[in-house]
Scaffold this motif. Structure first.
Motif, PDB file in Angstrom:
ATOM      1  N   ALA A 118       0.830  -1.204   0.000  1.00  0.00           N
ATOM      2  CA  ALA A 118       0.000   0.000   0.000  1.00  0.00           C
ATOM      3  C   ALA A 118       0.863   1.252   0.000  1.00  0.00           C
ATOM      4  O   ALA A 118       1.813   1.371   0.774  1.00  0.00           O
ATOM      5  N   GLY A 119       0.500   2.209  -0.840  1.00  0.00           N
ATOM      6  CA  GLY A 119       1.242   3.461  -0.931  1.00  0.00           C
ATOM      7  C   GLY A 119       0.548   4.635  -0.288  1.00  0.00           C
ATOM      8  O   GLY A 119       0.985   5.773  -0.446  1.00  0.00           O
ATOM      9  N   ALA A 120      -0.559   4.364   0.453  1.00  0.00           N
ATOM     10  CA  ALA A 120      -1.298   5.455   1.079  1.00  0.00           C
ATOM     11  C   ALA A 120      -1.889   4.997   2.404  1.00  0.00           C
ATOM     12  O   ALA A 120      -2.396   3.879   2.513  1.00  0.00           O
ATOM     13  N   LEU A 121      -1.808   5.865   3.400  1.00  0.00           N
ATOM     14  CA  LEU A 121      -2.434   5.628   4.701  1.00  0.00           C
ATOM     15  C   LEU A 121      -3.313   6.823   5.034  1.00  0.00           C
ATOM     16  O   LEU A 121      -2.874   7.975   4.941  1.00  0.00           O
ATOM     17  N   ASN A 122      -4.546   6.541   5.421  1.00  0.00           N
ATOM     18  CA  ASN A 122      -5.542   7.577   5.654  1.00  0.00           C
ATOM     19  C   ASN A 122      -5.738   7.769   7.153  1.00  0.00           C
ATOM     20  O   ASN A 122      -6.027   6.813   7.877  1.00  0.00           O
ATOM     21  N   ALA A 123      -5.578   9.003   7.621  1.00  0.00           N
ATOM     22  CA  ALA A 123      -5.769   9.318   9.034  1.00  0.00           C
ATOM     23  C   ALA A 123      -7.061  10.118   9.190  1.00  0.00           C
ATOM     24  O   ALA A 123      -7.102  11.305   8.840  1.00  0.00           O
ATOM     25  N   ILE A 124      -8.102   9.473   9.712  1.00  0.00           N
ATOM     26  CA  ILE A 124      -9.361  10.176   9.966  1.00  0.00           C
ATOM     27  C   ILE A 124      -9.159  11.109  11.159  1.00  0.00           C
ATOM     28  O   ILE A 124      -8.682  10.702  12.213  1.00  0.00           O
ATOM     29  N   TYR A 125      -9.527  12.365  10.998  1.00  0.00           N
ATOM     30  CA  TYR A 125      -9.099  13.440  11.897  1.00  0.00           C
ATOM     31  C   TYR A 125      -9.638  13.302  13.313  1.00  0.00           C
ATOM     32  O   TYR A 125      -8.920  13.568  14.281  1.00  0.00           O
ATOM     33  N   GLY A 126     -10.900  12.913  13.467  1.00  0.00           N
ATOM     34  CA  GLY A 126     -11.513  12.811  14.788  1.00  0.00           C
ATOM     35  C   GLY A 126     -12.546  13.897  15.028  1.00  0.00           C
ATOM     36  O   GLY A 126     -12.408  15.031  14.553  1.00  0.00           O
ATOM     37  N   ASN A 127     -13.575  13.551  15.785  1.00  0.00           N
ATOM     38  CA  ASN A 127     -14.637  14.500  16.120  1.00  0.00           C
ATOM     39  C   ASN A 127     -14.166  15.540  17.139  1.00  0.00           C
ATOM     40  O   ASN A 127     -13.229  15.307  17.905  1.00  0.00           O
ATOM     41  N   ARG A 128     -14.852  16.674  17.170  1.00  0.00           N
ATOM     42  CA  ARG A 128     -14.691  17.614  18.265  1.00  0.00           C
ATOM     43  C   ARG A 128     -15.273  16.970  19.529  1.00  0.00           C
ATOM     44  O   ARG A 128     -16.289  16.271  19.483  1.00  0.00           O
ATOM     45  N   VAL A 129     -14.610  17.201  20.656  1.00  0.00           N
ATOM     46  CA  VAL A 129     -15.039  16.611  21.919  1.00  0.00           C
ATOM     47  C   VAL A 129     -15.191  17.716  22.959  1.00  0.00           C
ATOM     48  O   VAL A 129     -14.551  18.769  22.865  1.00  0.00           O
ATOM     49  N   PRO A 130     -16.044  17.499  23.962  1.00  0.00           N
ATOM     50  CA  PRO A 130     -16.334  18.579  24.918  1.00  0.00           C
ATOM     51  C   PRO A 130     -15.223  18.875  25.904  1.00  0.00           C
ATOM     52  O   PRO A 130     -15.211  19.951  26.520  1.00  0.00           O
ATOM     53  N   ASP A 131     -14.271  17.947  26.079  1.00  0.00           N
ATOM     54  CA  ASP A 131     -13.247  18.153  27.106  1.00  0.00           C
ATOM     55  C   ASP A 131     -11.962  18.775  26.567  1.00  0.00           C
ATOM     56  O   ASP A 131     -10.928  18.759  27.241  1.00  0.00           O
ATOM     57  N   ALA A 132     -12.000  19.323  25.362  1.00  0.00           N
ATOM     58  CA  ALA A 132     -10.843  20.016  24.793  1.00  0.00           C
ATOM     59  C   ALA A 132     -11.336  21.097  23.848  1.00  0.00           C
ATOM     60  O   ALA A 132     -12.394  20.960  23.223  1.00  0.00           O
ATOM     61  N   THR A 133     -10.580  22.180  23.729  1.00  0.00           N
ATOM     62  CA  THR A 133     -10.948  23.232  22.785  1.00  0.00           C
ATOM     63  C   THR A 133     -10.557  22.802  21.368  1.00  0.00           C
ATOM     64  O   THR A 133      -9.727  21.903  21.182  1.00  0.00           O
ATOM     65  N   ALA A 134     -11.146  23.469  20.399  1.00  0.00           N
ATOM     66  CA  ALA A 134     -10.796  23.175  19.001  1.00  0.00           C
ATOM     67  C   ALA A 134      -9.310  23.419  18.760  1.00  0.00           C
ATOM     68  O   ALA A 134      -8.646  22.634  18.075  1.00  0.00           O
ATOM     69  N   ALA A 135      -8.772  24.475  19.337  1.00  0.00           N
ATOM     70  CA  ALA A 135      -7.350  24.778  19.149  1.00  0.00           C
ATOM     71  C   ALA A 135      -6.472  23.688  19.754  1.00  0.00           C
ATOM     72  O   ALA A 135      -5.454  23.295  19.165  1.00  0.00           O
ATOM     73  N   GLU A 136      -6.853  23.195  20.924  1.00  0.00           N
ATOM     74  CA  GLU A 136      -6.094  22.119  21.555  1.00  0.00           C
ATOM     75  C   GLU A 136      -6.138  20.854  20.712  1.00  0.00           C
ATOM     76  O   GLU A 136      -5.125  20.167  20.540  1.00  0.00           O
ATOM     77  N   GLN A 137      -7.307  20.548  20.167  1.00  0.00           N
ATOM     78  CA  GLN A 137      -7.421  19.360  19.323  1.00  0.00           C
ATOM     79  C   GLN A 137      -6.620  19.507  18.035  1.00  0.00           C
ATOM     80  O   GLN A 137      -5.992  18.544  17.577  1.00  0.00           O
ATOM     81  N   ASP A 138      -6.643  20.686  17.464  1.00  0.00           N
ATOM     82  CA  ASP A 138      -5.895  20.901  16.223  1.00  0.00           C
ATOM     83  C   ASP A 138      -4.391  20.808  16.464  1.00  0.00           C
ATOM     84  O   ASP A 138      -3.648  20.290  15.627  1.00  0.00           O
ATOM     85  N   GLU A 139      -3.938  21.304  17.608  1.00  0.00           N
ATOM     86  CA  GLU A 139      -2.524  21.199  17.950  1.00  0.00           C
ATOM     87  C   GLU A 139      -2.122  19.741  18.137  1.00  0.00           C
ATOM     88  O   GLU A 139      -1.072  19.300  17.655  1.00  0.00           O
ATOM     89  N   LEU A 140      -2.964  18.978  18.828  1.00  0.00           N
ATOM     90  CA  LEU A 140      -2.691  17.553  19.029  1.00  0.00           C
ATOM     91  C   LEU A 140      -2.701  16.823  17.695  1.00  0.00           C
ATOM     92  O   LEU A 140      -1.837  15.967  17.430  1.00  0.00           O
ATOM     93  N   ALA A 141      -3.677  17.138  16.850  1.00  0.00           N
ATOM     94  CA  ALA A 141      -3.763  16.483  15.540  1.00  0.00           C
ATOM     95  C   ALA A 141      -2.501  16.735  14.731  1.00  0.00           C
ATOM     96  O   ALA A 141      -1.959  15.811  14.106  1.00  0.00           O
ATOM     97  N   LEU A 142      -2.018  17.965  14.740  1.00  0.00           N
ATOM     98  CA  LEU A 142      -0.814  18.274  13.967  1.00  0.00           C
ATOM     99  C   LEU A 142       0.373  17.460  14.473  1.00  0.00           C
ATOM    100  O   LEU A 142       1.161  16.929  13.675  1.00  0.00           O
ATOM    101  N   GLU A 143       0.489  17.335  15.782  1.00  0.00           N
ATOM    102  CA  GLU A 143       1.585  16.540  16.349  1.00  0.00           C
ATOM    103  C   GLU A 143       1.466  15.074  15.923  1.00  0.00           C
ATOM    104  O   GLU A 143       2.439  14.449  15.487  1.00  0.00           O
ATOM    105  N   ASN A 144       0.260  14.522  16.059  1.00  0.00           N
ATOM    106  CA  ASN A 144       0.065  13.116  15.720  1.00  0.00           C
ATOM    107  C   ASN A 144       0.183  12.860  14.224  1.00  0.00           C
ATOM    108  O   ASN A 144       0.773  11.857  13.789  1.00  0.00           O
ATOM    109  N   LEU A 145      -0.341  13.751  13.422  1.00  0.00           N
ATOM    110  CA  LEU A 145      -0.305  13.560  11.974  1.00  0.00           C
ATOM    111  C   LEU A 145       1.096  13.783  11.422  1.00  0.00           C
ATOM    112  O   LEU A 145       1.467  13.178  10.405  1.00  0.00           O
ATOM    113  N   THR A 146       1.869  14.625  12.082  1.00  0.00           N
ATOM    114  CA  THR A 146       3.275  14.769  11.703  1.00  0.00           C
ATOM    115  C   THR A 146       4.010  13.454  11.901  1.00  0.00           C
ATOM    116  O   THR A 146       4.778  13.008  11.038  1.00  0.00           O
ATOM    117  N   ARG A 147       3.772  12.805  13.027  1.00  0.00           N
ATOM    118  CA  ARG A 147       4.374  11.487  13.272  1.00  0.00           C
ATOM    119  C   ARG A 147       3.927  10.484  12.208  1.00  0.00           C
ATOM    120  O   ARG A 147       4.732   9.695  11.698  1.00  0.00           O
TER     121      ARG A 147
END
Length: 288
Positions: A118-147
């Motif tokens: 396989a030459g492609a891997l798909n990372a589904i971003y994740g829903n917004r959740v009540p225990d974190a702000t959108a900015a916090e989730q986006d920062e976490l996503a960038l860290e995880n998706l960079t990895r």
């Protein structure tokens, strides 16, 4: 439509079709699906994460899946990272409570993808959740998706980011092509690798009311994978209102020459009956 007419209409699919075995042939056990697809002339397939909520399945499970593909002579073209779609979570990359499991899954998914070509891997971003702000989730996503992008790059693969439709995923933050491409650009800026790409799912964007021709014209250079289903209904081409053949021709003319994922629900409920639109001679994918 005659076979000759169909072959002409769908010429852009030749050598590029890949069957999504998580939604098609789902009436069969997972390990029987590659052979069922091969019996109908397909040589490539893609999968959502096939082990439910298990981020690190045992080697025996992984080997069984590998054997099912190799025995059928089917190459895997794309694989989701841990997504938990079966419980409606719509991904794990940006969800604080799931971050450790997403990271645990990265090497497992990458190794499975590499072993099956396989030459492609798909990372589904994740829903917004009540225990974190959108900015916090986006920062976490960038860290995880960079990895994830770095791990994918190590095997010569791309990382895909997908927009989903707001009806099925109201809490998912990426509902437009522009929103998904913005995440792609952020990942590429962080890694410097350029291997993050947009997964263009024509059905999801149609549900959201996007101008599909404009999306293609604007973002074709960022597209790393395409998935199709007709709208409405998410069934096979010809059951709805989308000019899928024309849209795929437009994509090809814009420079996209990669896989075309068949990610639809068979209208009859029987997958084997849902491929009449695509002549058998157009079903086999080119190697590599």
């Amino acid at each position: 439509m005659s076979d000759v007419t169909a072959a002409s209409a769908w010429a852009s699919v030749k050598g590029r079709a890949t069957v999504n075995l998580s939604i098609l042939f789902s009436e069969l056990p997972l390990l029987e699906r590659p052979a069922a697809a091969a019996a109908l002339g397909f040589t490539a397939a893609e999968l959502w994460w096939p082990f439910g909520t298990e981020s690190t399945p045992g080697e025996a499970e992984l080997d069984q899946l590998r054997k099912a593909f190799s025995d059928a002579g089917v190459r895997l073209t794309g694989l989701n990272f841990l997504d938990d779609l079966s419980v409606g979570a719509k991904g794990t990359a940006s969800v604080p409570a799931e971050s450790d499991r997403f990271r645990e899954n990265i090497p497992v998914a990458v190794a499975l993808a590499e072993s099956l070509g396989a030459g492609a891997l798909n990372a589904i971003y994740g829903n917004r959740v009540p225990d974190a702000t959108a900015a916090e989730q986006d920062e976490l996503a960038l860290e995880n998706l960079t990895r994830a992008a770095q791990a994918a790059h190590a095997i010569g693969a791309v990382l895909l980011i997908e927009a989903l439709n707001r009806n099925d995923a109201p809490d998912y933050p990426l509902h437009t092509a522009a929103a998904a491409v913005e995440v792609v650009d952020r990942i590429n800026a962080a890694t410097g690798l350029g291997n993050a790409k947009f997964l263009l799912d024509l059905y999801h964007l149609a549900v959201n009311g996007e101008d599909l021709e404009a999306v293609i014209d604007t973002h074709a250079d960022k597209v790393g994978h395409v998935q199709i289903a007709d709208f409405p209904g998410r069934n096979e081409p010809g059951t709805g209102t989308l000019d899928l053949a024309g849209l795929l021709d437009r994509l090809t003319a814009a420079g996209y020459t990669g896989p075309i994922g068949l990610e639809y629900k068979p209208a009859s409920g029987v997958s084997a009956d849902s491929f009449e639109w695509l002549p058998r001679e157009l079903r086999a994918a080119q190697a590599g």
